[in-house]
Write a protein that holds these residues in place. Structure first.
Motif, PDB file in Angstrom:
ATOM      1  N   ALA A 275      -3.678   5.253  -2.944  1.00 17.70           N
ATOM      2  CA  ALA A 275      -3.672   3.830  -2.577  1.00 17.70           C
ATOM      3  C   ALA A 275      -3.698   3.708  -1.060  1.00 17.70           C
ATOM      4  CB  ALA A 275      -2.428   3.136  -3.131  1.00 17.70           C
ATOM      5  N   ASN A 276      -4.672   2.974  -0.550  1.00 21.52           N
ATOM      6  CA  ASN A 276      -4.799   2.755   0.889  1.00 21.52           C
ATOM      7  C   ASN A 276      -5.209   1.307   1.134  1.00 21.52           C
ATOM      8  OD1 ASN A 276      -4.485   5.580   2.080  1.00 21.52           O
ATOM      9  ND2 ASN A 276      -6.069   5.929   0.525  1.00 21.52           N
ATOM     10  N   SER A 277      -5.110   0.885   2.396  1.00 18.72           N
ATOM     11  CA  SER A 277      -5.598  -0.457   2.729  1.00 18.72           C
ATOM     12  C   SER A 277      -6.547  -0.372   3.913  1.00 18.72           C
ATOM     13  CB  SER A 277      -4.437  -1.401   3.049  1.00 18.72           C
ATOM     14  OG  SER A 277      -3.620  -0.871   4.066  1.00 18.72           O
TER      15      SER A 277
ATOM     16  N   ASP B 240      -2.991   2.697   6.216  1.00 16.66           N
ATOM     17  CA  ASP B 240      -3.826   1.532   6.508  1.00 16.66           C
ATOM     18  C   ASP B 240      -4.885   1.947   7.523  1.00 16.66           C
ATOM     19  OD1 ASP B 240      -4.345  -1.457   6.529  1.00 16.66           O
ATOM     20  OD2 ASP B 240      -3.985  -1.087   8.658  1.00 16.66           O
TER      21      ASP B 240
ATOM     22  N   THR C  48       0.836  -1.212   0.000  1.00 15.72           N
ATOM     23  CA  THR C  48       0.000   0.000   0.000  1.00 15.72           C
ATOM     24  C   THR C  48       0.869   1.260   0.000  1.00 15.72           C
ATOM     25  OG1 THR C  48      -1.741  -1.181   1.177  1.00 15.72           O
ATOM     26  CG2 THR C  48      -1.787   1.222   1.320  1.00 15.72           C
TER      27      THR C  48
END
Ligand SMILES: NC(=O)c1ccc[n+]([C@@H]2O[C@H](COP(=O)([O-])OP(=O)(O)OC[C@H]3O[C@@H](n4cnc5c(N)ncnc54)[C@H](O)[C@@H]3O)[C@@H](O)[C@H]2O)c1
Length: 260
Positions: A174-176, A236, A160
């Motif tokens: 972009a992330n989780s 995250d 990520t």
């Protein structure tokens, strides 16, 4: 051309993936669900209606990923979001063979990485968008009986950060998300479809004294894709009812036992 957003959800045949697809659809997206499980994936899309498309896809196969992206573009005109839900629980702990390692990491890590790389130029063509990966509490702690799953989820949390850096020039965030125990197909099956039992067993591991609802994970994914999260990338988000924030003392007051 319609400016309706288009999302691809890998692993969308299972409950968590379906809730993610529904949350994005509720927010106005057309949704492409892809999975190796064609029966449940197609049945779900039949319920979702004309804003949905199912494409049978094995994310360990590059040609399948290409085909999924092509079908999404030809049906809905482009892609704005990718949600990497698909995963395998293949894991034999310390006894895992090289084949087990390669297969588990190929699905969970490489599948998500290659899908993201392949779809990124198409998201860029739309002026940017977002990618969401699925981490887990298992990516942050050791769990009994597990090795490959935990390692793969830790790798996804690392991916990520690196994807966020590499995709930023393309205006892709972009992330989780890292869920705790979720009311999902596997937990439904393990508990004999008994939500009360799942909360009773899993609840004490979570501050909120219950396991996570799939909708709660899905709502977070939809938020991370939305403009409301325009300043969030490379991070995250724990959707774990407080699992990771709680130490081994858990919810009971152990200190008072010193005075007993
Ligand atoms: N269930 C939980 O408590 C929990 C907790 C934390 C994180 N997660 C994450 O949530 C996601 C969904 O997990 P789940 O528990 O619902 O499991 P699941 O096994 O029900 O769902 C996984 C989905 O991925 C699909 N899939 C597997 N291999 C694939 C491949 N090669 N190509 C395409 N699709 C493939 C499966 O068919 C299935 O539909 C996973 O990323 C998992 O790590 C789940």
């Amino acid at each position: 051309m319609s400016n309706q957003k288009v999302a691809i959800v890998s692993g969308g045949a299972t409950l968590i993936g379906q809730k993610v697809a529904q949350a994005l659809h509720r927010d106005g997206c057309k949704v492409v669900v892809c999975d190796i499980n064609a029966k449940d994936g197609q049945a779900f899309i039949n319920e979702l209606g004309e804003d949905g498309l199912f494409v049978k896809t094995d994310i360990t196969n590059d040609a399948d990923i290409d085909n999924c992206i092509e079908q999404a573009i030809s049906a809905f005109g482009g892609v704005d979001y990718l949600i990497n839900v698909a995963a395998t629980y293949l894991d034999n702990g310390l006894d895992s063979s090289r084949d087990d390692w390669m297969n588990a990491l190929n699905t969970n890590v490489v599948g998500a990485g290659i899908f993201t790389k392949k779809v990124a130029p198409h998201i860029q063509k739309r002026g940017g968008g977002a990618v969401v990966f699925f981490g887990s509490i298992g990516g942050k702690i050791a769990q009994p009986g597990r090795m490959l799953y935990s390692v793969s989820k830790a790798a996804l949390i690392g991916m990520t950060r690196n994807m966020a850096l590499h995709l930023a020039p393309m205006k892709i965030r972009a992330n989780s998300v890292s869920p705790g125990w979720v009311w999902s197909n596997p937990i439904r099956d393990f508990s004999g479809n008994d939500r009360g039992k799942a909360d009773q067993v899993g609840g004490p591991l979570h501050m909120l004294d219950r396991i996570v609802d799939a909708e709660e994970v899905a709502n977070t994914v939809a938020f991370l894709c939305s403009e409301k999260a325009s300043g969030i990338t490379g991070t995250d988000v724990a959707v774990d009812c407080g699992y990771m924030a709680m130490g081994p003392e858990q919810t009971t007051d152990k200190v008072s036992r010193l005075a007993e």
